[in-house]
Design a protein around this motif. Structure first.
Motif, PDB file in Angstrom:
ATOM      1  N   UNK A  12      -1.386   6.001  20.983  1.00 60.60           N
ATOM      2  CA  UNK A  12      -2.384   7.068  21.013  1.00 60.60           C
ATOM      3  C   UNK A  12      -2.685   7.636  19.627  1.00 60.60           C
ATOM      4  N   UNK A  13      -1.737   7.486  18.697  1.00 57.19           N
ATOM      5  CA  UNK A  13      -1.926   8.016  17.352  1.00 57.19           C
ATOM      6  C   UNK A  13      -0.912   7.356  16.418  1.00 57.19           C
ATOM      7  N   UNK A  14      -1.333   7.137  15.184  1.00 56.55           N
ATOM      8  CA  UNK A  14      -0.447   6.602  14.144  1.00 56.55           C
ATOM      9  C   UNK A  14      -0.450   7.599  12.993  1.00 56.55           C
ATOM     10  N   UNK A  15       0.740   7.874  12.438  1.00 50.62           N
ATOM     11  CA  UNK A  15       0.846   8.765  11.277  1.00 50.62           C
ATOM     12  C   UNK A  15       1.675   8.098  10.194  1.00 50.62           C
ATOM     13  N   UNK A  16       1.141   8.094   8.993  1.00 50.88           N
ATOM     14  CA  UNK A  16       1.879   7.646   7.816  1.00 50.88           C
ATOM     15  C   UNK A  16       2.236   8.884   7.010  1.00 50.88           C
ATOM     16  N   UNK A  17       3.497   9.018   6.657  1.00 48.15           N
ATOM     17  CA  UNK A  17       3.950  10.103   5.791  1.00 48.15           C
ATOM     18  C   UNK A  17       4.539   9.478   4.543  1.00 48.15           C
ATOM     19  N   UNK A  18       4.107   9.972   3.383  1.00 48.93           N
ATOM     20  CA  UNK A  18       4.687   9.477   2.133  1.00 48.93           C
ATOM     21  C   UNK A  18       4.391  10.429   0.995  1.00 48.93           C
ATOM     22  N   UNK A  19       5.115  10.247  -0.088  1.00 45.06           N
ATOM     23  CA  UNK A  19       4.961  11.039  -1.303  1.00 45.06           C
ATOM     24  C   UNK A  19       3.849  10.408  -2.145  1.00 45.06           C
ATOM     25  N   UNK A  20       3.067  11.246  -2.816  1.00 43.69           N
ATOM     26  CA  UNK A  20       1.955  10.764  -3.631  1.00 43.69           C
ATOM     27  C   UNK A  20       2.420  10.014  -4.878  1.00 43.69           C
ATOM     28  N   UNK A  21       3.637  10.283  -5.333  1.00 44.52           N
ATOM     29  CA  UNK A  21       4.036   9.732  -6.627  1.00 44.52           C
ATOM     30  C   UNK A  21       5.378   9.002  -6.656  1.00 44.52           C
ATOM     31  N   UNK A  22       6.196   9.110  -5.649  1.00 42.22           N
ATOM     32  CA  UNK A  22       7.536   8.515  -5.716  1.00 42.22           C
ATOM     33  C   UNK A  22       7.476   6.993  -5.604  1.00 42.22           C
ATOM     34  N   UNK A  23       8.346   6.296  -6.334  1.00 44.80           N
ATOM     35  CA  UNK A  23       8.404   4.834  -6.240  1.00 44.80           C
ATOM     36  C   UNK A  23       8.783   4.354  -4.833  1.00 44.80           C
ATOM     37  N   UNK A  24       9.586   5.117  -4.112  1.00 42.13           N
ATOM     38  CA  UNK A  24       9.999   4.726  -2.757  1.00 42.13           C
ATOM     39  C   UNK A  24       8.799   4.666  -1.808  1.00 42.13           C
ATOM     40  N   UNK A  25       7.788   5.488  -2.078  1.00 39.30           N
ATOM     41  CA  UNK A  25       6.601   5.519  -1.224  1.00 39.30           C
ATOM     42  C   UNK A  25       5.519   4.538  -1.669  1.00 39.30           C
ATOM     43  N   UNK A  26       5.713   3.854  -2.795  1.00 45.28           N
ATOM     44  CA  UNK A  26       4.708   2.930  -3.325  1.00 45.28           C
ATOM     45  C   UNK A  26       4.242   1.874  -2.336  1.00 45.28           C
ATOM     46  N   UNK A  27       5.145   1.131  -1.697  1.00 50.62           N
ATOM     47  CA  UNK A  27       4.696   0.121  -0.740  1.00 50.62           C
ATOM     48  C   UNK A  27       3.929   0.722   0.450  1.00 50.62           C
ATOM     49  N   UNK A  28       4.319   1.901   0.913  1.00 48.22           N
ATOM     50  CA  UNK A  28       3.603   2.540   2.024  1.00 48.22           C
ATOM     51  C   UNK A  28       2.187   2.923   1.586  1.00 48.22           C
TER      52      UNK A  28
END
Length: 95
Positions: A12-28
């Motif tokens: 029913x819904x998809x949410x992506x949460x990530x940091x704008x600048x962290x390397x860990x969030x880069x692939x997301x």
């Protein structure tokens, strides 16, 4: 990726949460940049939410019927692994 066309039937819904600048969030971040258009084209009525927050660990949430939600942590995963996690969440919604 035929499963993407049936995504809105199972989720029913998809949410992506990530940091704008962290390397860990880069692939997301890259996954969203490269795949958002395809997901929305195949599922125009499916809400795909993108939430950016400083310092948050990358996560993918799926909401199903009756308010049931599942979360997958994305830190340390490649874009291909993120795609696989999205597929697993989509298939988990099949009743």
């Amino acid at each position: 990726m035929a499963w993407r066309a049936s995504l809105s039937r199972n989720v029913k819904e998809i949410r992506f949460l990530f940091c704008q600048s962290s390397p860990a969030s880069g692939p997301a971040r890259e996954f969203v940049k490269k795949n958002y258009g395809d997901i929305k084209t195949r599922n125009p009525t499916l809400p795909v939410l993108i939430r950016e927050c400083s310092g948050v660990q990358p996560q993918l949430w799926a909401r199903y019927d009756m308010g049931v939600e599942r979360c997958v942590r994305l830190d340390g995963l490649t874009e291909a692994q993120i795609d696989k996690k999205l597929e697993e969440l989509a298939k988990a919604g099949v009743a």
